[in-house]
Design an enzyme around this catalytic site. Structure first.
Site, PDB file in Angstrom:
ATOM      1  N   GLU A 197      -4.882  -3.777  -1.995  1.00 40.23           N
ATOM      2  CA  GLU A 197      -6.332  -3.534  -1.953  1.00 40.23           C
ATOM      3  C   GLU A 197      -6.674  -2.319  -1.082  1.00 40.23           C
ATOM      4  O   GLU A 197      -7.820  -1.917  -0.982  1.00 40.23           O
ATOM      5  CB  GLU A 197      -7.078  -4.798  -1.479  1.00 40.23           C
ATOM      6  CG  GLU A 197      -6.781  -5.259  -0.062  1.00 40.23           C
ATOM      7  CD  GLU A 197      -5.501  -6.091   0.079  1.00 40.23           C
ATOM      8  OE1 GLU A 197      -4.513  -5.828  -0.637  1.00 40.23           O
ATOM      9  OE2 GLU A 197      -5.484  -6.987   0.952  1.00 40.23           O
ATOM     10  N   ARG A 198      -5.636  -1.744  -0.406  1.00 39.69           N
ATOM     11  CA  ARG A 198      -5.873  -0.555   0.424  1.00 39.69           C
ATOM     12  C   ARG A 198      -6.032   0.710  -0.421  1.00 39.69           C
ATOM     13  O   ARG A 198      -6.796   1.596  -0.088  1.00 39.69           O
ATOM     14  CB  ARG A 198      -4.695  -0.311   1.371  1.00 39.69           C
ATOM     15  CG  ARG A 198      -4.364  -1.455   2.264  1.00 39.69           C
ATOM     16  CD  ARG A 198      -5.355  -1.525   3.398  1.00 39.69           C
ATOM     17  NE  ARG A 198      -5.317  -2.854   3.963  1.00 39.69           N
ATOM     18  CZ  ARG A 198      -6.340  -3.416   4.562  1.00 39.69           C
ATOM     19  NH1 ARG A 198      -7.484  -2.778   4.689  1.00 39.69           N
ATOM     20  NH2 ARG A 198      -6.244  -4.621   5.055  1.00 39.69           N
ATOM     21  N   LYS A 249      -1.229  -6.891  -9.374  1.00 36.17           N
ATOM     22  CA  LYS A 249      -2.146  -7.083  -8.236  1.00 36.17           C
ATOM     23  C   LYS A 249      -1.744  -6.039  -7.197  1.00 36.17           C
ATOM     24  O   LYS A 249      -0.853  -6.260  -6.379  1.00 36.17           O
ATOM     25  CB  LYS A 249      -1.983  -8.510  -7.696  1.00 36.17           C
ATOM     26  CG  LYS A 249      -3.184  -9.075  -6.957  1.00 36.17           C
ATOM     27  CD  LYS A 249      -3.690  -8.240  -5.815  1.00 36.17           C
ATOM     28  CE  LYS A 249      -2.883  -8.376  -4.553  1.00 36.17           C
ATOM     29  NZ  LYS A 249      -3.337  -7.430  -3.486  1.00 36.17           N
ATOM     30  N   GLU A 282       9.386  -4.343  12.936  1.00 33.63           N
ATOM     31  CA  GLU A 282       9.068  -3.133  12.169  1.00 33.63           C
ATOM     32  C   GLU A 282       7.778  -2.520  12.723  1.00 33.63           C
ATOM     33  O   GLU A 282       6.784  -3.213  12.888  1.00 33.63           O
ATOM     34  CB  GLU A 282       8.865  -3.530  10.699  1.00 33.63           C
ATOM     35  CG  GLU A 282       8.548  -2.378   9.788  1.00 33.63           C
ATOM     36  CD  GLU A 282       8.307  -2.826   8.337  1.00 33.63           C
ATOM     37  OE1 GLU A 282       7.656  -3.863   8.117  1.00 33.63           O
ATOM     38  OE2 GLU A 282       8.780  -2.116   7.436  1.00 33.63           O
ATOM     39  N   SER A 315       5.352  -7.015   3.289  1.00 29.00           N
ATOM     40  CA  SER A 315       5.958  -7.346   4.579  1.00 29.00           C
ATOM     41  C   SER A 315       6.701  -8.688   4.486  1.00 29.00           C
ATOM     42  O   SER A 315       6.423  -9.496   3.596  1.00 29.00           O
ATOM     43  CB  SER A 315       4.882  -7.377   5.659  1.00 29.00           C
ATOM     44  OG  SER A 315       3.815  -8.192   5.243  1.00 29.00           O
ATOM     45  N   CYS A 337       9.548   2.020   3.515  1.00 26.77           N
ATOM     46  CA  CYS A 337      10.519   0.956   3.810  1.00 26.77           C
ATOM     47  C   CYS A 337      11.939   1.504   3.867  1.00 26.77           C
ATOM     48  O   CYS A 337      12.853   0.816   4.265  1.00 26.77           O
ATOM     49  CB  CYS A 337      10.427  -0.145   2.769  1.00 26.77           C
ATOM     50  SG  CYS A 337      10.952   0.451   1.173  1.00 26.77           S
ATOM     51  N   PHE A 396       0.819  -1.217   0.000  1.00 26.34           N
ATOM     52  CA  PHE A 396       0.000   0.000   0.000  1.00 26.34           C
ATOM     53  C   PHE A 396       0.850   1.263   0.000  1.00 26.34           C
ATOM     54  O   PHE A 396       0.381   2.332  -0.378  1.00 26.34           O
ATOM     55  CB  PHE A 396      -0.946   0.008   1.220  1.00 26.34           C
ATOM     56  CG  PHE A 396      -0.275   0.456   2.495  1.00 26.34           C
ATOM     57  CD1 PHE A 396      -0.156   1.812   2.789  1.00 26.34           C
ATOM     58  CD2 PHE A 396       0.267  -0.454   3.396  1.00 26.34           C
ATOM     59  CE1 PHE A 396       0.480   2.243   3.955  1.00 26.34           C
ATOM     60  CE2 PHE A 396       0.902  -0.043   4.549  1.00 26.34           C
ATOM     61  CZ  PHE A 396       1.008   1.319   4.824  1.00 26.34           C
TER      62      PHE A 396
HETATM   63  P1  NAD Z   1       1.525  -6.569   3.016  1.00 21.70           P
HETATM   64  O1  NAD Z   1       2.572  -7.625   3.105  1.00 21.70           O
HETATM   65  O2  NAD Z   1       0.414  -6.580   3.979  1.00 21.70           O
HETATM   66  O3  NAD Z   1       0.847  -6.607   1.554  1.00 21.70           O
HETATM   67  C1  NAD Z   1       1.633  -6.639   0.377  1.00 21.70           C
HETATM   68  C2  NAD Z   1       0.842  -7.370  -0.701  1.00 21.70           C
HETATM   69  O4  NAD Z   1       0.615  -8.715  -0.287  1.00 21.70           O
HETATM   70  C3  NAD Z   1      -0.517  -6.751  -0.980  1.00 21.70           C
HETATM   71  O5  NAD Z   1      -0.745  -6.718  -2.370  1.00 21.70           O
HETATM   72  C4  NAD Z   1      -1.476  -7.699  -0.268  1.00 21.70           C
HETATM   73  O6  NAD Z   1      -2.740  -7.791  -0.906  1.00 21.70           O
HETATM   74  C5  NAD Z   1      -0.764  -9.032  -0.346  1.00 21.70           C
HETATM   75  N1  NAD Z   1      -1.103  -9.882   0.795  1.00 21.70           N
HETATM   76  C6  NAD Z   1      -1.517  -9.489   2.029  1.00 21.70           C
HETATM   77  N2  NAD Z   1      -1.713 -10.567   2.815  1.00 21.70           N
HETATM   78  C7  NAD Z   1      -1.401 -11.656   2.078  1.00 21.70           C
HETATM   79  C8  NAD Z   1      -1.391 -13.056   2.363  1.00 21.70           C
HETATM   80  N3  NAD Z   1      -1.711 -13.529   3.562  1.00 21.70           N
HETATM   81  N4  NAD Z   1      -1.014 -13.888   1.377  1.00 21.70           N
HETATM   82  C9  NAD Z   1      -0.652 -13.414   0.165  1.00 21.70           C
HETATM   83  N5  NAD Z   1      -0.658 -12.097  -0.145  1.00 21.70           N
HETATM   84  C10 NAD Z   1      -1.012 -11.226   0.794  1.00 21.70           C
HETATM   85  O7  NAD Z   1       2.314  -5.177   3.027  1.00 21.70           O
HETATM   86  P2  NAD Z   1       1.703  -3.715   3.147  1.00 21.70           P
HETATM   87  O8  NAD Z   1       1.184  -3.508   4.513  1.00 21.70           O
HETATM   88  O9  NAD Z   1       0.820  -3.438   1.990  1.00 21.70           O
HETATM   89  O10 NAD Z   1       3.028  -2.845   2.927  1.00 21.70           O
HETATM   90  C11 NAD Z   1       3.904  -2.490   3.975  1.00 21.70           C
HETATM   91  C12 NAD Z   1       5.065  -3.447   4.048  1.00 21.70           C
HETATM   92  O11 NAD Z   1       5.787  -3.447   2.810  1.00 21.70           O
HETATM   93  C13 NAD Z   1       6.088  -3.029   5.098  1.00 21.70           C
HETATM   94  O12 NAD Z   1       6.546  -4.182   5.746  1.00 21.70           O
HETATM   95  C14 NAD Z   1       7.193  -2.379   4.289  1.00 21.70           C
HETATM   96  O13 NAD Z   1       8.459  -2.378   4.895  1.00 21.70           O
HETATM   97  C15 NAD Z   1       7.170  -3.237   3.076  1.00 21.70           C
HETATM   98  N6  NAD Z   1       7.796  -2.578   1.945  1.00 21.70           N
HETATM   99  C16 NAD Z   1       9.007  -3.048   1.535  1.00 21.70           C
HETATM  100  C17 NAD Z   1       9.655  -2.443   0.482  1.00 21.70           C
HETATM  101  C18 NAD Z   1      10.970  -2.970   0.002  1.00 21.70           C
HETATM  102  O14 NAD Z   1      11.349  -2.670  -1.122  1.00 21.70           O
HETATM  103  N7  NAD Z   1      11.702  -3.742   0.791  1.00 21.70           N
HETATM  104  C19 NAD Z   1       9.068  -1.349  -0.165  1.00 21.70           C
HETATM  105  C20 NAD Z   1       7.825  -0.893   0.291  1.00 21.70           C
HETATM  106  C21 NAD Z   1       7.197  -1.532   1.340  1.00 21.70           C
END
Ligand code: NAD
Length: 511
Positions: free
Chosen positions: A189-190, A186, A396, A239, A294, A162
């Site tokens: 969804e937020r 994909k 985090e 994450s 991040c 998101f």
């Molecule tokens: P998230 O892991 O909740 O969601 C990321 C994606 O995974 C979304 O598209 C979501 O729909 C999908 N998803 C969620 N739950 C899932 C499941 N159980 N099974 C499969 N797919 C699932 O992350 P977020 O809250 O949207 O984003 C924040 C996180 O992203 C933080 O941890 C941040 O550090 C990380 N991030 C990392 C980078 C990097 O390059 N390392 C960059 C930006 C954000």
């Protein structure tokens, strides 16, 4: 950071954000929807359909049909679509930034930065004719030439978080599509509206229908992507636990996977650092975008008691001045966090820090913005005397919380990021070139800033962390992105000269 998808009442007057398949909006036939909030108001503003496995399969079929012609389109023509797309995004910058701010919660100026960083990858992708040039060796053996070419993989997918709803989709589809692949995006969804709008603009820029498709959803559609035999590669950012899951499941199904995860970046402040600049840099990078980056710097490590005391004395008035506000308010320095659940999670980490014995110098809990009392706002928090064994340090938080861990010398300070489970980014603030050089060479982290608080590499270099911040072995964008989204083929050729060479049962050598 996985959260359960809240499903709201299916009120008829709530806008539905559609999928984008074969250049058309589709709401699909799923009976599950996710809430899209206006985080400043704290209210649901739209709903997004959560696609089924069958809907994903339909999108992949469309993408597969479109991919062959797209791959056969010469790279200069593919690049022209990217040039036009960049111009269209720039023309639509204000609207896109407001849309992004109203779903994510970051302020408009920061939303423009999110879009701009993505556009820089599009600029890089405009160079695709040059980037895809293979290698050629004339006369590798008698009458033998060797050349290699980079070919697209076919249908590939990107699953995005998101917190950068413009930049991260562009990191992925910009490079993948320029290389001749068809793409399934994909998005989170937020905040799915900006990714959808970007796909519409790609079509307007001349991208053939079906080459870029947007399918919304949650775990169900992610699993469908990971299981589909025609999806050849998956790029994920989110994450760490989910990144690891995506990496393992994708690899089990024979896919190429890059999966970027969470972060906990440290900023090391040496006694000789320019303290005024450090305070500005730390406040901006810890609290900008409400800490939901991040590459934020949520941990400050002053070296020596004297440095720590000076830092805190200078930080407190600067943090107290911060004005979180409505994401569309031009005077707000940062906006609300993305959901009520995330706000509660951040506040629970502040509570945890207090219970673990860290000193809470500024408490951002309970912050309410006048006129927007239901908004998901969290005030800035500052902790001192945080210790490496504390859970609130090891995990985090992803919110506007700055934690100070005091270190006695550079060696102790450098051990903290090196031994932390995450290894995305790190920064050192110093005037000592030799110390900085040695630190950069030795620290066990993927991206290093020297007097640069948010060391996000430029588009033609590559982005990626180490340890639990990234699973897989290739980074985003730059040449690593091109390599990820292509496969190399090497041709060894000899043209008949009329002379017959001897039959041989020995492995051919060039000796
Ligand atoms: P998230 O892991 O909740 O969601 C990321 C994606 O995974 C979304 O598209 C979501 O729909 C999908 N998803 C969620 N739950 C899932 C499941 N159980 N099974 C499969 N797919 C699932 O992350 P977020 O809250 O949207 O984003 C924040 C996180 O992203 C933080 O941890 C941040 O550090 C990380 N991030 C990392 C980078 C990097 O390059 N390392 C960059 C930006 C954000």
């Amino acid at each position: 950071m996985a959260r359960h998808q809240e499903v709201t009442s299916m009120s008829a007057d709530i806008r539905t954000i559609p999928h984008f398949i074969k250049g058309r909006h589709e709401t699909g036939n799923s009976d599950r929807f996710g809430d899209v909030f206006d985080p400043s108001a704290g209210e649901v503003q739209a709903r997004v359909p959560l696609a089924t496995k069958a809907e994903l399969a339909h999108a992949v079929e469309i993408a597969k049909e479109a991919q062959a012609d797209w791959a056969a389109t010469n790279p200069q023509r593919r690049a022209r679509v990217m040039f036009r797309f960049k111009a269209l995004v720039e023309e639509n910058m204000d609207d896109l930034a407001r849309l992004l701010a109203s779903e994510h919660g970051k302020v408009v100026a920061d939303a423009k930065g999110d879009i701009q960083r993505g556009l820089e990858v599009i600029e890089f992708a405009c160079g695709v004719p040059h980037l895809l040039k293979g290698e050629y060796t004339e006369g590798a053996g008698p009458g033998i030439d060797v050349y290699s070419m980079r070919q697209p993989l076919g249908v590939v997918a990107g699953i995005t978080p998101f917190n950068f709803p413009a930049m991260i989709p562009m990191w992925m589809f910009g490079v993948a599509i320029a290389c001749g692949n068809a793409f399934i995006l994909k998005p989170s969804e937020r905040d799915p509206s900006v990714p959808l709008r970007l796909a519409e603009l790609m079509r307007e820029a001349g991208l053939p229908d079906g080459v870029l498709n947007v399918v919304h959803g949650d775990k169900e559609v992610v699993d469908a992507i990971l299981e589909h035999p025609d999806v050849k590669a998956v790029s994920f950012v989110g994450s760490s636990d989910i990144a690891q899951y995506v990496y393992v499941k994708g690899a089990e199904n024979g896919k190429r996977v890059q999966a970027m995860g969470g972060a906990k970046n440290h900023g090391i402040i040496m006694p000789d650092a320019d303290m005024d600049q450090v305070v500005k840099d730390l406040v901006g990078s810890a609290f900008g975008s409400a800490g939901e980056r991040c590459m934020a710097l949520p941990v400050a490590v002053p070296v020596g008691e004297d440095t720590a005391n000076k830092l805190i004395e200078a930080l407190i008035p600067e943090i107290e001045k911060l004005t979180p506000g409505h994401s569309l308010d031009p005077d707000a320095v940062y906006g609300p966090v993305v959901t009520a659940a995330h706000k509660a999670r951040i506040e629970s980490y502040i509570e945890m820090g207090v219970k673990e014995g860290a000193e809470l110098l500024i408490d951002g809990r309970g912050f309410e913005l006048q006129g927007h009392e239901k908004g998901f706002f969290v005030g800035p928090s500052l902790f001192d005397r945080v210790r490496p064994d504390m859970r609130s340090y090891r995990e985090e938080i992803f919110g506007p919380v700055l934690q100070i861990v005091r270190a006695k010398d550079l060696e102790e300070a450098a051990r903290l990021p090196s031994e932390h489970q995450y290894g995305n980014g790190v920064a050192i603030f110093t005037r000592n070139g030799l110390a900085a050089r040695e630190f950069a060479a030795k620290v066990n982290v993927g991206m290093v800033g020297i007097n640069v608080p948010i060391p996000v590499p430029v588009a033609y270099h590559t982005f990626g962390g180490w340890k639990r911040s990234a699973f897989g072995d290739s980074n985003q964008h730059g040449m690593e992105g091109v390599r990820f989204f292509t496969k190399i083929k090497t041709v060894t050729q000899r043209w008949p000269t009329g002379e017959i060479t001897d039959q041989s049962f020995i492995i051919p050598t060039m000796g």
